[in-house]
Scaffold this motif. Sequence first.
Motif, PDB file in Angstrom:
ATOM      1  N   VAL A  97      36.589  46.102  35.240  1.00  0.00           N
ATOM      2  CA  VAL A  97      35.409  45.261  34.866  1.00  0.00           C
ATOM      3  C   VAL A  97      35.480  43.891  35.358  1.00  0.00           C
ATOM      4  CG1 VAL A  97      34.221  44.407  32.829  1.00  0.00           C
ATOM      5  CG2 VAL A  97      35.167  46.723  32.790  1.00  0.00           C
ATOM      6  N   ILE A 156      31.426  50.007  28.480  1.00  0.00           N
ATOM      7  CA  ILE A 156      31.668  48.673  28.169  1.00  0.00           C
ATOM      8  C   ILE A 156      30.346  47.779  28.781  1.00  0.00           C
ATOM      9  CG2 ILE A 156      32.975  46.740  28.707  1.00  0.00           C
ATOM     10  CD1 ILE A 156      35.386  48.707  29.438  1.00  0.00           C
ATOM     11  N   SER A 165      41.705  49.494  32.394  1.00  0.00           N
ATOM     12  CA  SER A 165      40.516  49.962  32.655  1.00  0.00           C
ATOM     13  C   SER A 165      39.674  48.640  32.666  1.00  0.00           C
ATOM     14  CB  SER A 165      40.183  50.740  31.388  1.00  0.00           C
ATOM     15  OG  SER A 165      40.174  49.922  30.489  1.00  0.00           O
ATOM     16  N   ILE A 166      40.026  47.596  31.892  1.00  0.00           N
ATOM     17  CA  ILE A 166      39.260  46.324  31.891  1.00  0.00           C
ATOM     18  C   ILE A 166      39.370  45.448  33.068  1.00  0.00           C
ATOM     19  CG2 ILE A 166      41.017  44.607  30.817  1.00  0.00           C
ATOM     20  CD1 ILE A 166      37.246  45.121  29.958  1.00  0.00           C
ATOM     21  N   GLY A 172      41.761  46.450  25.977  1.00  0.00           N
ATOM     22  CA  GLY A 172      41.833  45.534  27.248  1.00  0.00           C
ATOM     23  C   GLY A 172      41.456  44.093  26.603  1.00  0.00           C
ATOM     24  N   VAL A 225      41.430  40.186  28.711  1.00  0.00           N
ATOM     25  CA  VAL A 225      40.430  39.492  28.800  1.00  0.00           C
ATOM     26  C   VAL A 225      40.618  37.930  28.363  1.00  0.00           C
ATOM     27  CG1 VAL A 225      37.879  39.065  28.377  1.00  0.00           C
ATOM     28  CG2 VAL A 225      38.835  41.290  28.358  1.00  0.00           C
ATOM     29  N   ALA A 248      35.974  46.175  25.219  1.00  0.00           N
ATOM     30  CA  ALA A 248      36.947  46.156  26.269  1.00  0.00           C
ATOM     31  C   ALA A 248      37.760  47.119  26.749  1.00  0.00           C
ATOM     32  CB  ALA A 248      37.742  44.756  25.703  1.00  0.00           C
ATOM     33  N   GLY A 249      37.369  48.364  26.403  1.00  0.00           N
ATOM     34  CA  GLY A 249      38.066  49.493  26.954  1.00  0.00           C
ATOM     35  C   GLY A 249      39.342  49.704  26.363  1.00  0.00           C
TER      36      GLY A 249
END
Length: 303
Positions: free
Chosen positions: A43, A19, A39-40, A69, A73, A33-34
């Motif tokens: 980040v 990413i 996972s995000i 993801g 976001v 965004a994975g």
Amino acid sequence: MSFTAINDHCFYWEGSVNIGYVNKGESGLLIDAGLDRSSIKKVLKEIRKRDLPLTHLFITHAHADHYGGASYVQEQYDVHTMAAPLEEAVLRYPQLEPLYLSGGNDPVPELNNKFLQGPPVRIDDVVGAGKFPIGEMEGETFFLPGHSYHQLGIKVEGVLYAADSYFGIDTLHKHKIPYLTDAHAALESLRQLRDIPCEGSLPGHGEYETDHTAVIDANIAYHEGILHWLHRFIRGRDGVSQEEVITAMCSRYEVETKGLSQFLLYRTAVTAYLIGLKKAGLIEDRVEGNRWMFHSASHAENI
């Protein structure tokens, strides 16, 4: 996932899916965004910890491991979200991926999983290849099809985030038959990549390289090797069906599909190499006995 600086402006989180992130002034750009919310979240936690801005989101292509993801976001930040034509349609209507993998049939329930279908994503701006402003930055996008229909790589502040237009060497060998939609287009994209000036390049799966020439050449050689084997396989027979090719290639490359999702992905990948040979004029196809059959072109000696 480890947060790695490339230069003063460009960064990335290294993981099974990379990413990217670019920061300049009050502008912050997230590139992909994975796979999912989990996972995000890691980040976004790092972004908050470092007090970095997040104003824009760019999705390189509409495969769930790159956009899964994104909706989270958008829940957390007011991000201006960009994607390529056609890819944005799948992002808005994620059921299109299991639909096209199913050949147009209504997908069976086991295809409704996070690896094939992420949550819908709002797209604010549909962008093509070229240069355009991203807050205080300038981005330049490149049309790199072959792995996905209208995949875009993006260069910002000197760094090329190349998405899945090429793979790290370990990834190539891990998947054995890389996922493609068109091997001919993938090879054209790889050759284009060699001519894009940049300080360095990051694939969607693999390591950042200041000179990606060697890994690009390795990708070209890998795809050409599969095409060479496939052409020889077809030349040695008086017609072979798509189903027979899928079985033979998976056996040759020691692929065992353990579920319908995996089988459909490999079916698409194998057919991408058939399409590549057809576009190169090396094989011909026709329907015989209600089967899609492939023959070596009469004038084609070898690839």
